[in-house]
Design an enzyme around this catalytic site. Structure first.
Site, PDB file in Angstrom:
ATOM      1  N   ASN A 100       0.835  -1.205   0.000  1.00  0.00           N
ATOM      2  CA  ASN A 100       0.000   0.000   0.000  1.00  0.00           C
ATOM      3  C   ASN A 100       0.870   1.256   0.000  1.00  0.00           C
ATOM      4  O   ASN A 100       0.815   2.083   0.909  1.00  0.00           O
ATOM      5  CB  ASN A 100      -0.961  -0.004   1.187  1.00  0.00           C
ATOM      6  N   HIS A 133      -8.157   3.696   9.567  1.00  0.00           N
ATOM      7  CA  HIS A 133      -8.743   2.435   9.123  1.00  0.00           C
ATOM      8  C   HIS A 133     -10.162   2.259   9.625  1.00  0.00           C
ATOM      9  O   HIS A 133     -11.006   1.705   8.916  1.00  0.00           O
ATOM     10  CB  HIS A 133      -7.890   1.256   9.593  1.00  0.00           C
TER      11      HIS A 133
END
Length: 474
Positions: A312, A343
Site C-alpha cells: 500500500n 482504518h
C-alpha cells in the site's frame, strides 16, 4: 470494474485527449462519471463523499492559510470516523453490503494531502521545504471544479489510489510526461520521440495479474480461512507447527484479495493515461507512478520495513507526508496511531498497529546491530536472508491476524493460542546473535551514520526512500 478498465482507455485516449479537449471539459467529465459510479455502487450513501469534500473545502476557503491544514485534517478525519462509527455500530450490517467508508478513506487522504500542500506552497519559504515538499507544494487555491475532480474522479473514486494534486492536474492539462523527456525514451540521433507513451502492455499485464490473484484468493483462502486458527477443534487436533504452517498459508492466500483491488485500480488509471513515470533503460515506458504494491518484494521481504515499504505504497507516502515528517514527538508511534484511526473503529485494527509499533522498533534494532556482520560472504548473506525472511513472515502473521478477526475476543483468543509463536521469531534472532562476531567498537561508531542516513531518507523526494510507515488494508 473490469468493464470500466476497458472503457476508460478509448474514452480518455481517443475522445478526451488533452490535445483535443480543454482541461475544463476533462475535469467535468471525470467528476460527473465519478459521481455516477459512486451513486451506482453506494446509492445515496455517496452523498457523504460530497459532504466530506464540501466541509473541507469550506475550511480551506474561510480559514487562514496558516492553520487551514490543521483544521482540514481534524474535520476530514473526524467526519470519516463519524461515518465509520455509524456504519459499524449504529446501522444494521444487512442494510447494504458495500462499505461506503472505503472511498471516503481515499478522499480523506486526498483532502488532507492537498491541505498540507497548499499550506507549504502559500505559507512556507522555499528554503524551509524538503525537496519532496517543494515538488508537491501547491501555489494557488484550487477552484471548486478542480478540487472535486481531484477528489471524486471516476478513475479513483472506488479504490484509489491516492495521488498528489500536482500530478493529477498535470495529467488533466496534458503535462503528465513532459518532465520525463530527459530520460531514455527510444531516442534517435539525440532527439526524443514525441509520441505519447502507450500503457497498453502494462494494462494487459496488470489485468492478467488481477485474474491470477483473484483465482488464488478464491481457491486457497476458501480452503484456509483465517478464523480457523482460533477454532477449538482445529487447535486440539493439530500440533503447533501445523498451526503455524496453516497460519502462514492462510495469510499468504489472503493477500491476493488486496493485490487484485490495488492492481486493478492501477490498471484503470493507466488505461486513462495516468501513472506514467518515465522510461526504463531499454526505452520502454514505466507506468508505476501511482502503483500501490510490489508483489515479489512483499512475498520475499527479509525485514518488516521491506514488507511495509512495498505494501500500500501510496498510503505509506500519505502517512509519511502528513504525519511522520511533521510530528515533533515520537513520529513512529504517532504514524501507527493515525493509521489505526484512519482504518476504522474495530478493536482489531488498534491491536494490529500497536503490535506493529513494537515489531517495527525491534526489527529496526536487530537490523542495525546484526545485519552488517553477515555481509562479508555470500554464504553468510544467504543464511541471514533465509532467517530474516522466516522471521518476517512469522511477525507479519502474528501482527495481522487481529486486523482480519476485528473483534477483541477472537484476537485475544488467537494470542493465547499462539503464545509460543514468539519463539519462531525470537529463536532465529538468537541464532543470528550467536553467529554474530564480536565487533563492539565498530558498533559504537555506527549510530551517527545511521542517524545521518535516516535524515537523508526523510529529506529524499524519491518514493522508494520511505521510513517505517504503517500501511492500510493489511
Amino acid at each position: 470494474l473490469t468493464k470500466k478498465t476497458i472503457l476508460t482507455f478509448p474514452l480518455e485516449q481517443l475522445y478526451l485527449h488533452p490535445s483535443k479537449t480543454s482541461p475544463f471539459i476533462r475535469h467535468v467529465v471525470a467528476t460527473l462519471l465519478g459521481f455516477y459510479l459512486a451513486l451506482f455502487c453506494f446509492g445515496w450513501y455517496a452523498l457523504h463523499f460530497l459532504v466530506q469534500s464540501g466541509l473541507a473545502y469550506g475550511v480551506m476557503i474561510f480559514t487562514g492559510v496558516e492553520h487551514m491544514h490543521k483544521y482540514c485534517f481534524v474535520v476530514t478525519l473526524g467526519y470519516l470516523s463519524f461515518c465509520q462509527v455509524t456504519r459499524a455500530y449504529v446501522f444494521d450490517y444487512g442494510m447494504y453490503s458495500a462499505d461506503f467508508t472505503g472511498p471516503m478513506m481515499v478522499i480523506t487522504q486526498k483532502i488532507t494531502s492537498l491541505a498540507f500542500e497548499i499550506h507549504d506552497g502559500l505559507m512556507k519559504r522555499e528554503e524551509h521545504l524538503k525537496p519532496s515538499q517543494k515538488y508537491l507544494a501547491v501555489r494557488k487555491m484550487p477552484s471548486l471544479l478542480e478540487y472535486l475532480s481531484y477528489n471524486c474522479n471516476f478513475m479513483g473514486i472506488l479504490a484509489g489510489p491516492t495521488c498528489s494534486y500536482n500530478d493529477y492536474i498535470a495529467f488533466i492539462e496534458g503535462r503528465w510526461y513532459e518532465p520525463k523527456h530527459l530520460e531514455s525514451n527510444g531516442k534517435e540521433n539525440g532527439k526524443f520521440k514525441q509520441s505519447d507513451p502507450s500503457p497498453k502492455r502494462d494494462v494487459i499485464q496488470k489485468v492478467c495479474t488481477c485474474a491470477l490473484a483473484l483465482m488464488v484468493y478464491l481457491v486457497i483462502y476458501t480452503i484456509c480461512p483465517t478464523d480457523r486458527v482460533i477454532d477449538d477443534t482445529f487447535m486440539a487436533s493439530n500440533p503447533f507447527y501445523i498451526q503455524v504452517l496453516y497460519l502462514y498459508i492462510s495469510m499468504l492466500a489472503l493477500r491476493p484479495k488486496y493485490y487484485f483491488v490495488w492492481t486493478l485500480a492501477d490498471a484503470i488509471n493507466n488505461a486513462a493515461g495516468f501513472g506514467f513515470n518515465g522510461y526504463n533503460a531499454d526505452g520502454t515506458p514505466k507506468w508505476d507512478r501511482i502503483s500501490n504494491l510490489r508483489i515479489l518484494n512483499i512475498e520475499f521481504a527479509t525485514s518488516f520495513k521491506m514488507f511495509l515499504d512495498n505494501w500500500n505504497i501510496q498510503t505509506a507516502l500519505w502517512l509519511k507526508r502528513v504525519c511522520y515528517e511533521r510530528c515533533p514527538y515520537n513520529p513512529t508511534a504517532a504514524t501507527f496511531l493515525l493509521s489505526a484511526i484512519w482504518h476504522g473503529v474495530y478493536p482489531g485494527y488498534y491491536l494490529t498497529f500497536i503490535t506493529g509499533i513494537v515489531v517495527t522498533m525491534a526489527a529496526r534494532a536487530v537490523r542495525h546491530n546484526v545485519r552488517q556482520h553477515f555481509l562479508g560472504s555470500a554464504t553468510l548473506k544467504l543464511i541471514y536472508d533465509v532467517i530474516t525472511w522466516f522471521s518476517t513472515q512469522m511477525a507479519i502473521c502474528y501482527t495481522v491476524v487481529p486486523f482480519v478477526l476485528l473483534a477483541v475476543g477472537p484476537s485475544l483468543k488467537f494470542y493465547r493460542s499462539v503464545i509460543h509463536l514468539h519463539q519462531y521469531v525470537s529463536i532465529p534472532g538468537q541464532v543470528l546473535m550467536s553467529l554474530t562476531p564480536s565487533r563492539r567498537t565498530k558498533q559504537q561508531e555506527q549510530p551517527s551514520s545511521i542517524h545521518a542516513s535516516e535524515q537523508n531518507c526523510l529529506s529524499s523526494p524519491d518514493n522508494n526512500c520511505r521510513l517505517l510507515d504503517p500501511h492500510t488494508a493489511l
